[in-house]
Scaffold this motif. Structure first.
Motif, PDB file in Angstrom:
ATOM      1  N   ILE A 132       0.866  -1.176   0.000  1.00 19.04           N
ATOM      2  CA  ILE A 132       0.000   0.000   0.000  1.00 19.04           C
ATOM      3  C   ILE A 132       0.908   1.232   0.000  1.00 19.04           C
ATOM      4  O   ILE A 132       1.948   1.241   0.648  1.00 19.04           O
ATOM      5  N   PHE A 133       0.502   2.249  -0.757  1.00 14.05           N
ATOM      6  CA  PHE A 133       1.229   3.518  -0.790  1.00 14.05           C
ATOM      7  C   PHE A 133       0.430   4.533   0.015  1.00 14.05           C
ATOM      8  O   PHE A 133      -0.775   4.692  -0.198  1.00 14.05           O
ATOM      9  N   ASP A 142      -5.153  14.382   6.916  1.00 15.23           N
ATOM     10  CA  ASP A 142      -6.293  13.564   7.343  1.00 15.23           C
ATOM     11  C   ASP A 142      -5.796  12.237   7.919  1.00 15.23           C
ATOM     12  O   ASP A 142      -5.968  11.178   7.317  1.00 15.23           O
ATOM     13  N   PRO A 143      -5.147  12.305   9.100  1.00 17.84           N
ATOM     14  CA  PRO A 143      -4.562  11.085   9.663  1.00 17.84           C
ATOM     15  C   PRO A 143      -5.587   9.979   9.917  1.00 17.84           C
ATOM     16  O   PRO A 143      -5.284   8.801   9.733  1.00 17.84           O
ATOM     17  N   GLU A 144      -6.782  10.339  10.311  1.00 18.10           N
ATOM     18  CA  GLU A 144      -7.801   9.323  10.584  1.00 18.10           C
ATOM     19  C   GLU A 144      -8.082   8.484   9.335  1.00 18.10           C
ATOM     20  O   GLU A 144      -8.127   7.248   9.398  1.00 18.10           O
ATOM     21  N   LYS A 145      -8.254   9.142   8.205  1.00 17.62           N
ATOM     22  CA  LYS A 145      -8.543   8.440   6.944  1.00 17.62           C
ATOM     23  C   LYS A 145      -7.367   7.553   6.528  1.00 17.62           C
ATOM     24  O   LYS A 145      -7.558   6.397   6.129  1.00 17.62           O
ATOM     25  N   VAL A 150      -4.483   1.933   6.512  1.00 16.00           N
ATOM     26  CA  VAL A 150      -3.418   1.047   6.985  1.00 16.00           C
ATOM     27  C   VAL A 150      -4.003  -0.091   7.815  1.00 16.00           C
ATOM     28  O   VAL A 150      -3.643  -1.255   7.636  1.00 16.00           O
ATOM     29  N   VAL A 151      -4.928   0.233   8.718  1.00 13.46           N
ATOM     30  CA  VAL A 151      -5.573  -0.773   9.558  1.00 13.46           C
ATOM     31  C   VAL A 151      -6.288  -1.816   8.690  1.00 13.46           C
ATOM     32  O   VAL A 151      -6.173  -3.025   8.920  1.00 13.46           O
ATOM     33  N   GLU A 152      -6.991  -1.354   7.672  1.00 12.23           N
ATOM     34  CA  GLU A 152      -7.706  -2.275   6.772  1.00 12.23           C
ATOM     35  C   GLU A 152      -6.716  -3.112   5.959  1.00 12.23           C
ATOM     36  O   GLU A 152      -6.917  -4.316   5.785  1.00 12.23           O
ATOM     37  N   PHE A 153      -5.642  -2.497   5.472  1.00 14.98           N
ATOM     38  CA  PHE A 153      -4.640  -3.205   4.685  1.00 14.98           C
ATOM     39  C   PHE A 153      -3.973  -4.308   5.506  1.00 14.98           C
ATOM     40  O   PHE A 153      -3.761  -5.421   5.027  1.00 14.98           O
ATOM     41  N   LEU A 154      -3.661  -3.999   6.752  1.00 12.56           N
ATOM     42  CA  LEU A 154      -2.983  -4.964   7.621  1.00 12.56           C
ATOM     43  C   LEU A 154      -3.958  -5.919   8.313  1.00 12.56           C
ATOM     44  O   LEU A 154      -3.533  -6.847   8.988  1.00 12.56           O
ATOM     45  N   LYS A 155      -5.275  -5.640   8.150  1.00 10.81           N
ATOM     46  CA  LYS A 155      -6.315  -6.454   8.793  1.00 10.81           C
ATOM     47  C   LYS A 155      -6.114  -6.505  10.305  1.00 10.81           C
ATOM     48  O   LYS A 155      -6.144  -7.568  10.927  1.00 10.81           O
TER      49      LYS A 155
END
Length: 174
Positions: A132-133, A142-145, A150-155
């Protein structure tokens, strides 16, 4: 292993700090001896290893995060990498910031050349690795977004408190 890559001054340390806040264990300590002249550029830690230590990394670090700049990826055993997060930043700003750090380190490498080489190697390697880039400027604005990506990418199944701490860490950085 989760590898954070990019070029110098593109947000790689910020991403390592984010992963730490999210509960991902680190392979490297916040600082190594080589950082003594540049701590002022990143008081929260760099989380990187000296090249000779990087080359000794083995499978026992599975599930942990490690920063590996693009140029070093070509020397690293990529079979150890499960996911890669690549930080990108406006080249002009990254090079300007890197120039100051390189002076403090007495580095003779041209920061613009280093930036280009790092991303050439990353672009070759990411074809082999789930990647992921993340854009530095977007992470700041927009750190939350971006952390959610990242959270979704890393599951990562994460508690809200850890997520909020990761967001606050970015907000405090800038």
């Amino acid at each position: 292993m989760i590898v954070v890559s990019g070029s110098s001054r593109t947000g790689t340390s910020m991403m390592m700090q984010t992963l730490k806040e999210l509960g991902i264990p680190m392979v490297a300590p916040a600082f190594i001896e080589g950082h003594s002249n540049i701590i002022k550029y990143n008081r929260k830690g760099f989380y990187e290893l000296e090249l000779e230590d990087l080359l000794k990394i083995k499978k026992e670090h599975y599930g942990k995060a490690l920063k590996v700049f693009g140029a070093a990826l070509s020397l690293f055993d990529i079979s150890l990498i499960s996911k890669m997060i690549v930080m990108v930043r406006n080249k002009e700003d990254a090079v300007k910031s890197t120039t100051e750090v390189y002076k403090a380190l007495n580095e003779s490498v041209d920061p613009s050349f280093a930036y280009d080489i790092n991303y050439e190697i990353i672009n070759m390697m990411c074809k082999e690795i789930s990647t992921i880039f993340i854009n530095f400027e977007d992470m700041i604005s927009d750190p939350e977004k971006e952390i959610k990506k990242v959270v979704e990418f890393l599951k990562i199944n994460n508690r809200e408190e850890k997520f909020n701490n990761a967001v606050k860490n970015i907000e405090l950085c800038h």
